[in-house]
Design a protein around this motif. Structure first.
Motif, PDB file in Angstrom:
ATOM      1  N   ASP A   1      22.522  71.532  85.761  1.00 34.09           N
ATOM      2  CA  ASP A   1      21.863  71.588  84.288  1.00 34.09           C
ATOM      3  C   ASP A   1      22.180  70.094  83.644  1.00 34.09           C
ATOM      4  O   ASP A   1      21.184  69.695  82.823  1.00 34.09           O
ATOM      5  CB  ASP A   1      22.799  72.473  83.756  1.00 34.09           C
ATOM      6  CG  ASP A   1      22.359  73.949  84.276  1.00 34.09           C
ATOM      7  OD1 ASP A   1      21.110  74.202  84.901  1.00 34.09           O
ATOM      8  OD2 ASP A   1      22.964  75.137  83.932  1.00 34.09           O
ATOM      9  N   GLU A   2      23.382  69.583  83.792  1.00 25.97           N
ATOM     10  CA  GLU A   2      23.739  68.287  83.222  1.00 25.97           C
ATOM     11  C   GLU A   2      22.835  67.389  83.828  1.00 25.97           C
ATOM     12  O   GLU A   2      22.218  66.264  82.968  1.00 25.97           O
ATOM     13  CB  GLU A   2      25.142  68.220  83.352  1.00 25.97           C
ATOM     14  CG  GLU A   2      26.089  68.896  82.514  1.00 25.97           C
ATOM     15  CD  GLU A   2      27.717  68.553  82.921  1.00 25.97           C
ATOM     16  OE1 GLU A   2      28.214  68.911  81.875  1.00 25.97           O
ATOM     17  OE2 GLU A   2      27.787  67.811  83.792  1.00 25.97           O
ATOM     18  N   LEU A   3      22.573  67.385  85.258  1.00 22.15           N
ATOM     19  CA  LEU A   3      21.484  66.313  85.486  1.00 22.15           C
ATOM     20  C   LEU A   3      20.388  66.392  85.069  1.00 22.15           C
ATOM     21  O   LEU A   3      19.477  65.347  84.713  1.00 22.15           O
ATOM     22  CB  LEU A   3      21.542  66.394  87.301  1.00 22.15           C
ATOM     23  CG  LEU A   3      20.542  65.538  88.013  1.00 22.15           C
ATOM     24  CD1 LEU A   3      21.152  64.192  87.750  1.00 22.15           C
ATOM     25  CD2 LEU A   3      20.655  66.166  89.457  1.00 22.15           C
ATOM     26  N   ALA A   4      19.627  67.629  84.782  1.00 19.22           N
ATOM     27  CA  ALA A   4      18.604  67.924  84.375  1.00 19.22           C
ATOM     28  C   ALA A   4      18.366  67.259  82.806  1.00 19.22           C
ATOM     29  O   ALA A   4      17.497  66.603  82.556  1.00 19.22           O
ATOM     30  CB  ALA A   4      17.958  69.411  84.315  1.00 19.22           C
ATOM     31  N   ASP A   5      19.424  67.597  82.175  1.00 18.72           N
ATOM     32  CA  ASP A   5      19.792  67.270  80.686  1.00 18.72           C
ATOM     33  C   ASP A   5      19.675  65.707  80.721  1.00 18.72           C
ATOM     34  O   ASP A   5      18.709  65.217  79.668  1.00 18.72           O
ATOM     35  CB  ASP A   5      20.793  67.545  80.236  1.00 18.72           C
ATOM     36  CG  ASP A   5      21.009  67.286  78.894  1.00 18.72           C
ATOM     37  OD1 ASP A   5      20.089  67.389  77.854  1.00 18.72           O
ATOM     38  OD2 ASP A   5      21.955  66.359  78.363  1.00 18.72           O
ATOM     39  N   ALA A   6      20.252  64.806  81.669  1.00 19.41           N
ATOM     40  CA  ALA A   6      20.229  63.691  81.583  1.00 19.41           C
ATOM     41  C   ALA A   6      18.713  62.962  81.932  1.00 19.41           C
ATOM     42  O   ALA A   6      18.385  61.792  81.345  1.00 19.41           O
ATOM     43  CB  ALA A   6      21.178  62.937  82.709  1.00 19.41           C
ATOM     44  N   ALA A   7      18.258  63.559  82.801  1.00 19.33           N
ATOM     45  CA  ALA A   7      16.791  63.239  83.271  1.00 19.33           C
ATOM     46  C   ALA A   7      15.718  63.300  82.194  1.00 19.33           C
ATOM     47  O   ALA A   7      14.996  62.185  81.773  1.00 19.33           O
ATOM     48  CB  ALA A   7      16.226  63.849  84.257  1.00 19.33           C
ATOM     49  N   ARG A   8      15.986  64.417  81.103  1.00 25.87           N
ATOM     50  CA  ARG A   8      15.117  64.567  80.004  1.00 25.87           C
ATOM     51  C   ARG A   8      15.505  63.428  78.935  1.00 25.87           C
ATOM     52  O   ARG A   8      14.636  62.805  78.360  1.00 25.87           O
ATOM     53  CB  ARG A   8      15.399  65.929  79.299  1.00 25.87           C
ATOM     54  CG  ARG A   8      14.717  67.073  80.163  1.00 25.87           C
ATOM     55  CD  ARG A   8      14.699  68.271  79.167  1.00 25.87           C
ATOM     56  NE  ARG A   8      15.932  68.621  79.038  1.00 25.87           N
ATOM     57  CZ  ARG A   8      16.474  69.495  79.883  1.00 25.87           C
ATOM     58  NH1 ARG A   8      16.084  70.002  80.988  1.00 25.87           N
ATOM     59  NH2 ARG A   8      17.912  70.104  79.678  1.00 25.87           N
ATOM     60  N   VAL A   9      16.895  63.068  78.695  1.00 29.51           N
ATOM     61  CA  VAL A   9      17.297  62.052  77.842  1.00 29.51           C
ATOM     62  C   VAL A   9      16.730  60.775  78.075  1.00 29.51           C
ATOM     63  O   VAL A   9      16.113  60.216  77.375  1.00 29.51           O
ATOM     64  CB  VAL A   9      18.489  62.018  77.577  1.00 29.51           C
ATOM     65  CG1 VAL A   9      19.288  60.859  76.910  1.00 29.51           C
ATOM     66  CG2 VAL A   9      19.299  63.372  77.015  1.00 29.51           C
ATOM     67  N   PHE A  10      16.829  60.178  79.429  1.00 27.42           N
ATOM     68  CA  PHE A  10      16.432  59.059  79.866  1.00 27.42           C
ATOM     69  C   PHE A  10      15.091  59.080  80.358  1.00 27.42           C
ATOM     70  O   PHE A  10      14.640  58.014  81.331  1.00 27.42           O
ATOM     71  CB  PHE A  10      17.548  58.434  80.752  1.00 27.42           C
ATOM     72  CG  PHE A  10      18.948  58.226  80.380  1.00 27.42           C
ATOM     73  CD1 PHE A  10      19.215  57.647  79.068  1.00 27.42           C
ATOM     74  CD2 PHE A  10      19.792  59.046  80.840  1.00 27.42           C
ATOM     75  CE1 PHE A  10      20.181  57.541  78.573  1.00 27.42           C
ATOM     76  CE2 PHE A  10      21.171  59.027  80.395  1.00 27.42           C
ATOM     77  CZ  PHE A  10      21.246  58.342  79.052  1.00 27.42           C
ATOM     78  N   ALA A  11      14.099  59.903  80.089  1.00 27.84           N
ATOM     79  CA  ALA A  11      12.808  60.065  80.789  1.00 27.84           C
ATOM     80  C   ALA A  11      12.046  58.611  80.545  1.00 27.84           C
ATOM     81  O   ALA A  11      12.110  58.202  79.380  1.00 27.84           O
ATOM     82  CB  ALA A  11      11.929  61.361  80.344  1.00 27.84           C
ATOM     83  N   GLY A  12      11.544  58.108  81.519  1.00 31.59           N
ATOM     84  CA  GLY A  12      10.638  57.005  81.190  1.00 31.59           C
ATOM     85  C   GLY A  12      11.441  55.858  81.355  1.00 31.59           C
ATOM     86  O   GLY A  12      10.835  54.573  81.163  1.00 31.59           O
ATOM     87  N   THR A  13      12.597  55.840  81.729  1.00 31.05           N
ATOM     88  CA  THR A  13      13.623  54.650  81.586  1.00 31.05           C
ATOM     89  C   THR A  13      14.404  54.449  82.980  1.00 31.05           C
ATOM     90  O   THR A  13      14.984  55.688  83.496  1.00 31.05           O
ATOM     91  CB  THR A  13      14.686  54.787  80.594  1.00 31.05           C
ATOM     92  OG1 THR A  13      14.154  54.619  79.499  1.00 31.05           O
ATOM     93  CG2 THR A  13      15.521  53.527  80.682  1.00 31.05           C
ATOM     94  N   PRO A  14      14.303  53.377  83.710  1.00 31.98           N
ATOM     95  CA  PRO A  14      14.935  53.372  84.876  1.00 31.98           C
ATOM     96  C   PRO A  14      16.420  53.513  84.704  1.00 31.98           C
ATOM     97  O   PRO A  14      16.955  53.058  83.642  1.00 31.98           O
ATOM     98  CB  PRO A  14      14.727  51.965  85.440  1.00 31.98           C
ATOM     99  CG  PRO A  14      13.401  51.670  84.755  1.00 31.98           C
ATOM    100  CD  PRO A  14      13.395  52.216  83.609  1.00 31.98           C
TER     101      PRO A  14
END
Length: 724
Positions: free
Chosen positions: A530-543
């Motif tokens: 869940d925390e991994l998915a949240d991090a992916a959303r926060v940093f979407a579009g950014t390497p």
């Protein structure tokens, strides 16, 4: 020279030891092979005017002086006791000295802490009895002491001239080398010498303060193998160097220093370069070679300082002019650009063949008139763009080389140089290839205080030291800093980590840094899907970069605990699983607190900022080019904390690759002010958080408009350690 404060020599606690009114020689002997004989001989032959009490239960007289069976029998309590007996006898003798009212003792014997555990116990016993009896100690394992202005010579060295160079040396042979060099030179004299030995009581800082107070000493010179209390020495050096030069030769330049696997900072701590940087920060002139000690001490004692780095060279030969130019550039000095008026005056004084561009080559014009060299020196010394004058060539040897009739002209030239040196604020230094044969003109210069050297390299070393000292004395006095105050969150983070028996994790370290205004990147600590998915959303579009977070894995890359340039939830999930797998394979027992996800920092210049609590010098800040090659390149600078902004700026300028910070191949320069702010902020963290033992920011990415801390590690004292 005015003492550095209002204290006079008579008020110094070391006066009784280094300029005693009376002395007992315990273990005095009539045997010429014994040190008790040498000490008595030195006192008698040197003309020591104080009372001397030989102590030997088996002799009635020593070298014609009445002997006493023990210190208790001596009719009047001496100011000092010289103990020449074996190590095992020393503690009881020190106790007896304390009971007799002796205030100081010099202990020649070896066999104490330098020999192992048993010797260390003996040394502790000796020190305990000394403190109980109020006896201050030089040694043990000391080579001895002299104070030539008081005719107090316990080494029985002859041919020593009383002068203004004070020496403290951990090597008796180094003192002997300096003494023989001074004897050969003919003009150099000494004030006080001390062999500190094991420094069980008095240390280098105590002796330096004494030399700073001593009106007979114009320059303090030290040969150091190791400091007992480096921070105390730096404090003393800052005070003394404000009034008189301090010259140090530190041995151990090739030692690897303290080795630590904890971080890059730890691996570079305790090194020779660190010691040199800290000494120079305190105003000390550090010489790299042992044969530089006496020339630099002599030059600094006579000339004190240079107003700048611009040197004018007067030469009577093109080859040596070129050599001088090379050595000056290597030493960080500059060839002064002579004004048109200066060059016109030189042209009028010399022949048409002469070169009036610095280095000035007289091109044979002085072969029949060597005093012209002095005229040229006076002309360039008057140039406002010149800070120092260096004469190179054969001055002093013209009469010998060409004709005896030139001797008078050379002496007239020497008198002009003496007058110039006495009136100019710019130092005048002479190199002559005839210096070893001591012709009259050079002897006149030397006796008048104009330094003359038989080596261009030594002359340049002196000019470099004069310039370095001038820059130190001209530095602005930094404003006093308010006490460093910890943040509430930082205190909680440190207390929580200590309660768990570990150092700060990377997210905790960055949170502490952020609380103190240090720029860090946004990040997320991921511990489940869940925390991994949240991090992916926060940093979407950014390497992003991902790094394992573990108190047991220090070098994350070695453990396969780092993944870079990731985009998209699938890529993050795959990297997350791979990092955990690799970390467990690397260390199956490692505690893993999660994986840190943070945006990739834009490219910039990688630097490292470190902070360590050095065992010898206390809190020390490091700065250099960063990345994984920092320990290979070792292009780093050190300063004792807390830093002034000037200290921090000097660290940036010290790097060999400092041009990278200014921008190369069209790249813009970095924001140096931001890096200076970072260094100053970091330097105060150990004051605010005494539990911090080491901090490592590597890399920090420097940009034209700021910086980003990419990786941070803060180590805390363990329960077994006592943080200062």
């Amino acid at each position: 020279m005015k003492p550095f404060d209002d204290a006079c020599l008579e008020e110094s606690p070391l006066h009784a030891l280094l300029a005693p009114a009376s002395i007992a020689v315990i273990g005095a002997s009539n045997d010429p092979t014994k040190r008790g004989y040498k000490a008595m001989l030195g006192l008698i032959q040197g003309g020591y005017s104080g009372a001397v009490y030989p102590v030997n239960p088996k002799a009635d007289t020593i070298l014609g002086v009445r002997a006493w069976p023990d210190i208790k029998a001596v009719p009047k309590a001496p100011a000092l006791a010289l103990i020449c007996t074996p190590a095992a006898t020393v503690p009881a003798l020190i106790e007896a000295c304390g009971r007799r009212g002796v205030k100081g003792a010099i202990i020649l014997a070896s066999g104490f802490g330098e020999t192992g555990a048993a010797g260390a116990r003996l040394e502790r016993d000796m020190l305990s009895r000394a403190r109980a009896g109020g006896v201050r100690l030089i040694g043990p394992n000391t080579s001895g002491v002299f104070n030539l202005h008081y005719r107090f010579n316990l080494l029985a060295l002859d041919h020593l001239r009383a002068g203004d160079i004070g020496v403290v040396s951990q090597s008796g042979n180094m003192l002997l080398s300096l003494a023989l060099e001074a004897e050969h030179h003919g003009q150099v004299g000494f004030s006080t010498y001390v062999g500190p030995g094991n420094q069980s009581d008095l240390g280098f800082d105590d002796y330096l303060r004494y030399l700073g107070e001593d009106p007979h000493t114009r320059v303090a010179t030290l040969y150091v193998e190791g400091f007992r209390d480096g921070r105390a020495f730096l404090d003393a050096a800052r005070k003394v160097s404000a009034a008189k030069p301090v010259v140090v030769y530190k041995s151990g330049a090739t030692a690897q220093g303290q080795q630590s696997a904890s971080s890059h900072t730890g691996a570079l701590a305790g090194s020779y370069p660190m010691t040199v940087d800290l000494l120079r920060q305190a105003g000390v002139n550090v010489v790299p070679y042992s044969d530089d000690i006496l020339p630099v001490a002599e030059g600094l004692g006579q000339l004190q300082r240079s107003p700048g780095r611009r040197v004018a060279v007067i030469a009577d030969g093109g080859g040596q002019a070129t050599i001088a130019a090379d050595r000056l550039a290597e030493a960080g000095l500059e060839l002064a650009t002579l004004t048109a008026d200066c060059q016109a005056r030189l042209s009028a004084a010399l022949s048409a063949q002469a070169s009036t561009v610095n280095p000035v080559d007289v091109a044979g014009a002085t072969d029949a008139h060597p005093a012209l060299l002095a005229t040229c020196m006076a002309i360039v010394a008057a140039d406002p763009g010149v800070d120092a004058v260096l004469l190179v060539g054969m001055f002093g040897g013209y009469a010998r080389r060409f004709d005896e009739s030139l001797a008078d002209d050379e002496m007239r030239g020497a008198e002009t140089m003496v007058e110039l040196a006495g009136t100019a604020v710019k130092p005048v230094v002479v190199y002559s290839l005839y210096a070893p044969v001591k012709p009259p003109a050079l002897t006149r210069l030397r006796t008048a205080g104009v330094p003359v050297y038989a080596s261009i390299e030594k002359a340049v070393s002196v000019l470099a030291a004069l310039s370095e000292r001038g820059a130190y004395l001209d530095r602005p006095v930094p404003p006093a800093l308010p006490p460093a105050v910890p943040g509430s969150r930082g205190q909680a983070l440190v207390a929580g980590a200590r309660a768990k028996g570990r150092s700060l994790l990377e997210p905790e370290a960055k949170a502490l840094l952020a609380e103190h205004g240090i720029g860090v990147l946004d990040e997320r600590l991921v511990r489940d899907a869940d925390e991994l998915a949240d991090a992916a959303r926060v940093f979407a579009g950014t390497p992003v970069a991902m790094k394992v977070v573990s108190p047991d894995i220090i070098h994350k890359s070695d453990a396969g605990g780092v993944a870079l340039n990731l985009e998209g939830e699938a890529a993050l999930a795959e990297a997350y699983a791979g990092i955990l797998r690799s970390a467990r394979e690397y260390d199956s027992h490692a505690r893993i607190d999660g994986v840190l996800v943070t945006p990739m920092a834009p490219k910039g210049v990688e630097v490292i900022v470190g902070l360590m609590r050095d065992d010898t010098f206390g809190p020390v800040v490091m700065f250099g080019l960063g990345g994984v090659l920092v320990e290979v390149l070792e292009d780093v600078a050190f300063r004792a904390a807390p830093l002034s902004r000037e200290d921090a700026a000097g660290m940036l300028e010290q790097l060999k690759a400092r041009r990278v910070l200014d921008g190369v191949r069209g790249a813009p320069g970095v924001d140096k002010d931001a890096l200076i702010d970072l260094l100053v902020s970091v330097s105060r963290l150990m004051e605010a958080y005494p539990d911090i033992t080491e901090l490592d920011l590597n890399p920090v990415i420097a940009y034209p408009d700021g910086y980003a801390v990419v990786d941070a590690r803060i180590l805390l004292a363990t329960d077994e350690e006592s943080a200062p």
